[in-house]
Write an enzyme that holds these catalytic residues in place. Sequence first.
Site, PDB file in Angstrom:
ATOM      1  N   GLU A 280       0.846  -1.195   0.000  1.00 11.58           N
ATOM      2  CA  GLU A 280       0.000   0.000   0.000  1.00 11.58           C
ATOM      3  C   GLU A 280       0.881   1.245   0.000  1.00 11.58           C
ATOM      4  O   GLU A 280       1.926   1.289   0.647  1.00 11.58           O
ATOM      5  CB  GLU A 280      -0.879  -0.017   1.253  1.00 11.58           C
ATOM      6  CG  GLU A 280      -1.745   1.219   1.437  1.00 11.58           C
ATOM      7  CD  GLU A 280      -2.387   1.262   2.817  1.00 11.58           C
ATOM      8  OE1 GLU A 280      -3.479   1.844   2.925  1.00 11.58           O
ATOM      9  OE2 GLU A 280      -1.802   0.717   3.773  1.00 11.58           O
ATOM     10  N   LYS A 337      -9.838   0.430  -2.155  1.00 13.43           N
ATOM     11  CA  LYS A 337     -10.097   0.076  -0.756  1.00 13.43           C
ATOM     12  C   LYS A 337     -11.523   0.436  -0.373  1.00 13.43           C
ATOM     13  O   LYS A 337     -11.966   1.575  -0.554  1.00 13.43           O
ATOM     14  CB  LYS A 337      -9.096   0.813   0.141  1.00 13.43           C
ATOM     15  CG  LYS A 337      -9.117   0.394   1.605  1.00 13.43           C
ATOM     16  CD  LYS A 337      -8.003   1.104   2.363  1.00 13.43           C
ATOM     17  CE  LYS A 337      -7.909   0.638   3.810  1.00 13.43           C
ATOM     18  NZ  LYS A 337      -6.801   1.313   4.527  1.00 13.43           N
ATOM     19  N   CYS A 388      -4.499  -3.301   3.839  1.00  6.93           N
ATOM     20  CA  CYS A 388      -4.152  -2.933   5.212  1.00  6.93           C
ATOM     21  C   CYS A 388      -5.281  -3.239   6.202  1.00  6.93           C
ATOM     22  O   CYS A 388      -5.554  -4.399   6.502  1.00  6.93           O
ATOM     23  CB  CYS A 388      -3.751  -1.452   5.249  1.00  6.93           C
ATOM     24  SG  CYS A 388      -2.806  -0.971   6.717  1.00  6.93           S
TER      25      CYS A 388
END
Length: 559
Positions: A280, A337, A388
């Site tokens: 990321e 995301k 994440c």
Amino acid sequence: MISAQAAPAAGAKTRGPGAYGGFATRWALLASVAGGLALFAAFPPVNAWPLAVAGPALLVLALTGRSLRASFGCGLVFGLALFVPLLSWLVNEAWYAWVALAAALALIFAVLCIGQRLLLRLRFWPAAVAGWWVAAEGVRDRWPYPFPWGRLGMSQSVAPDVRWVAIGGVPFLSFLVALTGAMIARVVLIRGGARLGAAVAAVVTIGLVLAGGLLPVDPTGGAPTAPVAAIQGNVPRARNLSQQLNDTEVTQNHAAATSELGAQVKAGREAAPDLVIWPENATGLDPYDYPFIYALLAGAVAAIDRPILVGEVLQNPQLNVGQLWVPGRGPTTFYAKRQLVPFGEYIPFRGLISKFSSLPSLQPVNFTPGRKAVVFDVGKIKLGDVICYEVGFDDLVRSEVNAGANLLAVQSNDADFEIDGQLGETGQQTAMARIRAIESDRAVVYASTTGESSIIAPDGALIEHSGIWQRAILDAPVPLVSYRTLADRVGAWPEYVIIALTVLALGWAVLLPARRKRTGTSKGAGSPEGAGSPGRGTAGSLSRNGTETEPPRGAPEPI
């Protein structure tokens, strides 16, 4: 030594800290602190997973016999003892963010502990308490801002019982861990000859839960394999965030490490990977807006001559994505995301907070969430990606598998939380990634900017892993499994069923005193309040105002 007060004589008023049939208040608070700290120690960086059962066990002992107000207090102390150290890595962002989040989670936990106190009235309270943990975690995972840290099941990444996640997911594993703790607490609470039976029941429960390690949930034999690589380019290590997150240098580091891998492949020292995964925020500058960044990424793809999944920040709208760059084609499909970090990638109450804090200036524009799962088609690899924070959410990982992924990637940027050398956040996310591998029986490539990056086998074992704050290249073949585990097929239903049954049990517990009053029955021997001899309680029931009434004549001594 823990002292207990004797039950009052007939007609005497119940006063004093020990009059409710449990520990004196000071000991109950101490048990709450010990329980919270024990549960914290079950997670990385301590990773003492057996201590996870001590949390639920000590909380039961603390709540037994407490008034509703005192139960709130015990829950608050437990929550602070758990969340303050568990989330200490947030101090690297802002000390007030750490304090506020830990306090908010502890407060929510304390309110919910009133429900557990009521459930202790029931004969089948160990199962009800286990269900309460699943319900409490379900609330914290979703409201008011999703934050799934501190779940019992997530502490078991290296424990034998972790394989139960392939059967019923993380909520089911949380249920089993809490049930084990509750059964241990029951042994402590029961007095007299019934204690032997309670001890046998607890041992059987422990044995069945640990037997999860024998479950045949990883049939990867015969699965095709593919070589994959993870690049940990590292970032400038500085106490100042703006210096540390130098976007150009971060991208250059990852491009250089990829070029190094390409040179090793051409020299025959390494096998060529089918896919390379960057972490990321490997570039925080939109390559469409910055030709220099675009050229760096295109050069890295050409050097390795293989597709690279690059963690990027795109603009208009602002998205946190993993984008697949393909040789000869450049950037192609991307995954955005979906579960954004509150107060990190978007700022709730931005106008209000900006009046007393500079936190909104760290994220001037809110990110826009993605809307769907994306599976990247790279030859025989069907890659599902989560970014994440998303690794903590059951439904997001499951959706990638159910969309057809036979390999999972977790792209992460942990540098923000490691400035002072803490490894809690890194270790906790790595543990979650290992659990996701077992839950879906998929290999997982965990790529972090600063580490610890890992290539994880479907059984949760680490195939390769890096250190921290260093450049690292991980390269290994992984199995590509296509079948779906029972956990992925049934989805969230185990959690929903457990929560529904717990809510029904709570309703029954609320109505129980009125029913007993009508029928003239006493508390059951199976409840903590009635632990001891059958038909006799160690404490009175809760009155409508939440206080305890006087215990029945002849009740055994409180524990």
